[in-house]
Motif scaffolding. Structure first.
Motif, PDB file in Angstrom:
ATOM      1  N   PHE A 109       0.823  -1.206   0.000  1.00  0.00           N
ATOM      2  CA  PHE A 109       0.000   0.000   0.000  1.00  0.00           C
ATOM      3  C   PHE A 109       0.859   1.258   0.000  1.00  0.00           C
ATOM      4  N   LEU A 110       1.881   1.297   0.883  1.00  0.00           N
ATOM      5  CA  LEU A 110       2.671   2.511   1.085  1.00  0.00           C
ATOM      6  C   LEU A 110       3.566   2.843  -0.107  1.00  0.00           C
ATOM      7  N   ASP A 111       4.077   1.842  -0.787  1.00  0.00           N
ATOM      8  CA  ASP A 111       5.034   2.056  -1.872  1.00  0.00           C
ATOM      9  C   ASP A 111       4.483   2.978  -2.974  1.00  0.00           C
ATOM     10  N   PRO A 112       3.330   2.693  -3.561  1.00  0.00           N
ATOM     11  CA  PRO A 112       2.840   3.611  -4.600  1.00  0.00           C
ATOM     12  C   PRO A 112       2.421   4.966  -4.042  1.00  0.00           C
ATOM     13  N   VAL A 113       1.977   5.003  -2.783  1.00  0.00           N
ATOM     14  CA  VAL A 113       1.617   6.282  -2.162  1.00  0.00           C
ATOM     15  C   VAL A 113       2.857   7.169  -2.063  1.00  0.00           C
ATOM     16  N   ALA A 114       3.962   6.582  -1.618  1.00  0.00           N
ATOM     17  CA  ALA A 114       5.217   7.337  -1.494  1.00  0.00           C
ATOM     18  C   ALA A 114       5.675   7.844  -2.858  1.00  0.00           C
ATOM     19  N   ASP A 115       5.565   7.006  -3.872  1.00  0.00           N
ATOM     20  CA  ASP A 115       5.951   7.413  -5.234  1.00  0.00           C
ATOM     21  C   ASP A 115       5.120   8.602  -5.698  1.00  0.00           C
ATOM     22  N   LYS A 116       3.818   8.507  -5.491  1.00  0.00           N
ATOM     23  CA  LYS A 116       2.922   9.578  -5.940  1.00  0.00           C
ATOM     24  C   LYS A 116       3.188  10.879  -5.186  1.00  0.00           C
ATOM     25  N   PHE A 117       3.413  10.780  -3.881  1.00  0.00           N
ATOM     26  CA  PHE A 117       3.751  11.984  -3.102  1.00  0.00           C
ATOM     27  C   PHE A 117       5.021  12.636  -3.621  1.00  0.00           C
ATOM     28  N   LEU A 118       6.056  11.829  -3.844  1.00  0.00           N
ATOM     29  CA  LEU A 118       7.337  12.363  -4.306  1.00  0.00           C
ATOM     30  C   LEU A 118       7.199  13.027  -5.677  1.00  0.00           C
ATOM     31  N   VAL A 119       6.516  12.373  -6.594  1.00  0.00           N
ATOM     32  CA  VAL A 119       6.330  12.924  -7.942  1.00  0.00           C
ATOM     33  C   VAL A 119       5.480  14.189  -7.893  1.00  0.00           C
TER      34      VAL A 119
ATOM     35  N   VAL B  38       6.588  23.571 -11.072  1.00  0.00           N
ATOM     36  CA  VAL B  38       5.629  24.582 -11.530  1.00  0.00           C
ATOM     37  C   VAL B  38       5.947  25.914 -10.852  1.00  0.00           C
ATOM     38  N   HIS B  39       6.206  25.871  -9.542  1.00  0.00           N
ATOM     39  CA  HIS B  39       6.543  27.088  -8.799  1.00  0.00           C
ATOM     40  C   HIS B  39       7.793  27.767  -9.364  1.00  0.00           C
ATOM     41  N   LEU B  40       8.773  26.956  -9.751  1.00  0.00           N
ATOM     42  CA  LEU B  40      10.015  27.484 -10.323  1.00  0.00           C
ATOM     43  C   LEU B  40       9.876  27.838 -11.802  1.00  0.00           C
ATOM     44  N   GLN B  41       8.703  27.618 -12.362  1.00  0.00           N
ATOM     45  CA  GLN B  41       8.390  27.869 -13.765  1.00  0.00           C
ATOM     46  C   GLN B  41       9.246  27.026 -14.715  1.00  0.00           C
ATOM     47  N   ARG B  42       9.492  25.793 -14.301  1.00  0.00           N
ATOM     48  CA  ARG B  42      10.234  24.854 -15.135  1.00  0.00           C
ATOM     49  C   ARG B  42       9.326  23.791 -15.742  1.00  0.00           C
ATOM     50  N   ALA B  43       8.104  23.731 -15.236  1.00  0.00           N
ATOM     51  CA  ALA B  43       7.110  22.804 -15.791  1.00  0.00           C
ATOM     52  C   ALA B  43       5.798  23.558 -15.908  1.00  0.00           C
ATOM     53  N   ASP B  44       5.059  23.241 -16.948  1.00  0.00           N
ATOM     54  CA  ASP B  44       3.777  23.880 -17.200  1.00  0.00           C
ATOM     55  C   ASP B  44       2.740  23.364 -16.199  1.00  0.00           C
ATOM     56  N   VAL B  45       1.894  24.246 -15.717  1.00  0.00           N
ATOM     57  CA  VAL B  45       0.853  23.858 -14.763  1.00  0.00           C
ATOM     58  C   VAL B  45      -0.093  22.838 -15.389  1.00  0.00           C
ATOM     59  N   PHE B  46      -0.306  22.918 -16.696  1.00  0.00           N
ATOM     60  CA  PHE B  46      -1.178  21.977 -17.383  1.00  0.00           C
ATOM     61  C   PHE B  46      -0.632  20.554 -17.282  1.00  0.00           C
ATOM     62  N   VAL B  47       0.687  20.394 -17.424  1.00  0.00           N
ATOM     63  CA  VAL B  47       1.332  19.081 -17.284  1.00  0.00           C
ATOM     64  C   VAL B  47       1.112  18.555 -15.874  1.00  0.00           C
ATOM     65  N   ALA B  48       1.321  19.419 -14.886  1.00  0.00           N
ATOM     66  CA  ALA B  48       1.145  19.007 -13.494  1.00  0.00           C
ATOM     67  C   ALA B  48      -0.297  18.585 -13.228  1.00  0.00           C
ATOM     68  N   LEU B  49      -1.253  19.330 -13.763  1.00  0.00           N
ATOM     69  CA  LEU B  49      -2.666  18.982 -13.579  1.00  0.00           C
ATOM     70  C   LEU B  49      -2.994  17.635 -14.210  1.00  0.00           C
TER      71      LEU B  49
END
Length: 188
Positions: free
Chosen positions: A67-77, A85-96
């Protein structure tokens, strides 16, 4: 088995999140922040492979670890994407796209588990490829410079994160198609 070596390694990915975010608030040069955050991400992301390997090798697999393994991966990503996004290195649309898919597929898997149909949405190679592309794109974007005097990590990271977004949508469609027969059977 709550405190096994593999599970503790999985917890390190969750603990890493505030550390990686915090790096960008240190009073050091931007290049140093980028390098430290990149190395930390790569090291902590590598624990994903290592904890699974050790769990099997040491016979310490558990339902909690699964259970924890994929949760940790998703949190980290997701946390790393928000930093980018905050650093303006990735588009907010990609993050969404990426974060939205993670929420949707996690909810789908939870529902499918409740109705006893988890095999319909078991991890597929397409999802693994998507994760691999993300795990290469994110450190490239965190580094945000020229690697080995040749590789423009911002350029490559941008291409890879968009490829990851496409793979994210593709894998979500794949999982939804697999789940639709079960969904239809339960909603009549």
């Amino acid at each position: 088995m709550f405190l096994t070596i593999p599970t503790l390694m999985t917890w390190t990915r969750i603990v890493a999140i505030p550390l990686i975010v915090g790096i960008f608030y240190l009073d050091i040069s931007p290049a140093s922040r980028n390098l430290i955050a990149t190395v930390m991400f790569v090291v902590f992301a590598a624990t994903d492979w290592l904890d699974g390997f050790l769990a099997r090798k040491l016979n310490q697999t558990s339902s909690f670890g699964a259970f924890l393994d994929p949760v940790a991966d998703k949190f980290l990503v997701c946390a790393s994407l928000l930093v980018l996004v905050h650093l303006q290195r990735a588009d907010v649309f990609v993050a969404l796209i990426i974060i939205g898919r993670e929420i949707a597929i996690s909810a789908l898997r939870e529902w499918m588990a409740m109705i006893g149909a988890t095999k319909s949405v078991a991890v597929h190679m397409l999802g693994k490829v998507k994760t691999t592309v993300q795990m290469v794109a994110i450190p490239f974007l965190l580094f945000d410079g020229i690697l080995f005097g040749v590789i423009n990590t911002h350029l490559w990271g941008t291409w890879l994160i968009w490829l990851s977004a496409v793979l994210t949508v593709w894998s979500m469609i794949y999982y939804l198609k697999k789940a639709i027969p079960e969904i239809r059977a339960r909603t009549k």
